[in-house]
Write a protein that holds these residues in place. Structure first.
Motif, short mmCIF file in Angstrom:
data_model
loop_
_atom_site.label_atom_id
_atom_site.label_comp_id
_atom_site.label_asym_id
_atom_site.label_seq_id
_atom_site.Cartn_x
_atom_site.Cartn_y
_atom_site.Cartn_z
N THR A 1 0.83 -1.20 0.00
CA THR A 1 0.00 0.00 0.00
C THR A 1 0.87 1.26 0.00
OG1 THR A 1 -0.22 0.07 2.41
CG2 THR A 1 -1.85 -1.26 1.21
N GLY A 2 0.21 2.41 0.09
CA GLY A 2 0.89 3.68 -0.14
C GLY A 2 1.65 4.26 1.04
N SER B 1 5.45 4.59 2.96
CA SER B 1 6.85 4.56 2.54
C SER B 1 7.44 3.17 2.80
CB SER B 1 7.61 5.62 3.34
OG SER B 1 8.92 5.73 2.87
N SER C 1 -1.66 -1.29 -4.36
CA SER C 1 -2.68 -0.23 -4.37
C SER C 1 -2.23 0.92 -5.28
CB SER C 1 -2.96 0.27 -2.95
OG SER C 1 -1.92 1.15 -2.53
N SER D 1 -0.23 1.25 5.01
CA SER D 1 -0.52 2.65 5.33
C SER D 1 -1.50 2.74 6.50
CB SER D 1 -1.12 3.35 4.10
OG SER D 1 -2.46 2.94 3.95
N THR D 2 -1.53 3.89 7.14
CA THR D 2 -2.47 4.09 8.26
C THR D 2 -3.90 4.12 7.73
OG1 THR D 2 -2.01 6.45 8.08
CG2 THR D 2 -0.88 5.24 9.82
N THR E 1 -5.09 2.23 5.29
CA THR E 1 -5.50 0.82 5.17
C THR E 1 -5.75 0.22 6.55
OG1 THR E 1 -4.55 0.43 2.99
CG2 THR E 1 -4.61 -1.46 4.47
N ARG F 1 3.94 1.64 8.48
CA ARG F 1 5.10 2.55 8.38
C ARG F 1 4.55 3.97 8.45
NH1 ARG F 1 8.37 6.61 8.32
NH2 ARG F 1 6.63 7.38 7.13
C1 LIG Z 1 5.17 9.81 -1.26
C2 LIG Z 1 4.14 9.40 -0.27
C3 LIG Z 1 4.53 8.80 0.91
C4 LIG Z 1 3.58 8.37 1.85
N1 LIG Z 1 4.02 7.76 2.98
C5 LIG Z 1 3.11 7.29 3.88
C6 LIG Z 1 3.56 6.57 5.03
O1 LIG Z 1 4.75 6.34 5.25
N2 LIG Z 1 2.62 6.08 5.86
C7 LIG Z 1 1.28 6.26 5.65
O2 LIG Z 1 0.48 5.76 6.46
N3 LIG Z 1 0.82 6.96 4.57
C8 LIG Z 1 1.70 7.47 3.68
N4 LIG Z 1 1.26 8.16 2.56
C9 LIG Z 1 -0.17 8.43 2.41
C10 LIG Z 1 -0.93 7.25 1.76
O3 LIG Z 1 -0.36 6.94 0.51
C11 LIG Z 1 -2.41 7.64 1.60
O4 LIG Z 1 -3.03 7.72 2.88
C12 LIG Z 1 -3.16 6.68 0.70
O5 LIG Z 1 -4.53 7.05 0.70
C13 LIG Z 1 -3.05 5.25 1.16
O6 LIG Z 1 -3.87 4.47 0.34
P1 LIG Z 1 -3.73 2.86 0.33
O7 LIG Z 1 -3.65 2.44 1.75
O8 LIG Z 1 -4.97 2.38 -0.34
O9 LIG Z 1 -2.52 2.54 -0.45
C14 LIG Z 1 2.19 8.59 1.62
C15 LIG Z 1 1.80 9.19 0.41
C16 LIG Z 1 2.76 9.60 -0.51
C17 LIG Z 1 2.29 10.26 -1.78
#
Ligand SMILES: Cc1cc2nc3c(=O)[nH]c(=O)nc-3n(C[C@H](O)[C@H](O)[C@H](O)COP(=O)(O)O)c2cc1C
Length: 199
Positions: A8-9, A11, A32, A83-84, A86, A118
């Protein structure tokens, strides 16, 4: 051994890639949209590279994928990095993406779910959600490599954490901090026993 890995998103995509590379058995992955974005930002790699490391890579928007149904059996789902956002969805039962739906199925079917968050610092909201999930049997493994082996490269740091995840999944990893010291250890003589506190 059949494992699903969600990336997921958060780092640290490189940790998820290394896990996929080293996982034995059948492995399915879900990347994702923001996982892909972070992967592109942090490495020179892309979706094709993830695809090359697993038996099948699914789109997070594809809720008709086999992973969305409990009729298909897998042993474990690992979300690395997690990600937080998720975490919040899984903790509240939201299953509107393939990552969160597969996590919901993993939980309802009583299978093993390993989350590797993370983020820093962590809010009270996320900490409470993680505590709830841990109480439901989820393994929470923050991406937090050890420094015992004095890592000299990013590869060493990634290896160290991925080794711990593989060990948690039951994969035998030789070595590790003070590994093997309990093998064949003789029983302590009475004079060597550490007294109970208070004695
Ligand atoms: C470059 C970048 C770094 C990110 N790093 C984090 C991170 O370390 N932890 C986190 O919880 N969200 C981080 N985010 C935010 C998530 O990507 C964002 O909340 C996203 O909606 C997560 O969607 P997903 O869980 O469906 O992948 C980051 C976003 C970007 C663009």
């Amino acid at each position: 051994m059949r494992t699903v890995v969600g990336l997921t998103g958060a780092s640290g995509s490189i940790f998820g890639l290394e896990l996929l590379k080293r996982l034995p058995g059948e492995k399915y992955a879900i990347l994702s949209r923001w996982g892909q974005h972070v992967l592109n930002e942090e490495t020179d790699l892309g979706r094709d590279d993830v695809e090359s490391l697993c038996d099948r890579l699914y789109y997070d928007a594809d809720l008709s994928a086999p992973l969305a149904s409990g009729s298909n059996a897998w042993d474990t789902m690992v979300i690395l990095p997690c990600s937080t956002s998720t975490i919040g969805k899984i903790a509240s039962g939201i299953a509107d993406t393939l990552v969160t739906r597969t996590a919901a199925v993993t939980l309802k079917e009583g299978r093993r779910l390993v989350l590797c968050p993370r983020e820093t610092p962590l809010s009270g909201v996320t900490l409470r959600q993680l505590a709830t999930l841990a109480g439901d049997g989820v393994t929470v493994m923050p991406v937090s490599p050890g420094w015992y082996d004095r890592p000299s490269s990013i590869d060493d740091i990634v290896d160290d954490f991925v080794n711990r995840v593989l060990q948690i999944l039951g994969v035998e990893i030789p070595g590790g901090w003070r590994a093997g010291e309990l093998e064949g250890i003789p029983r302590a003589l009475p004079s060597e026993r550490v007294p109970e506190p208070g004695n």
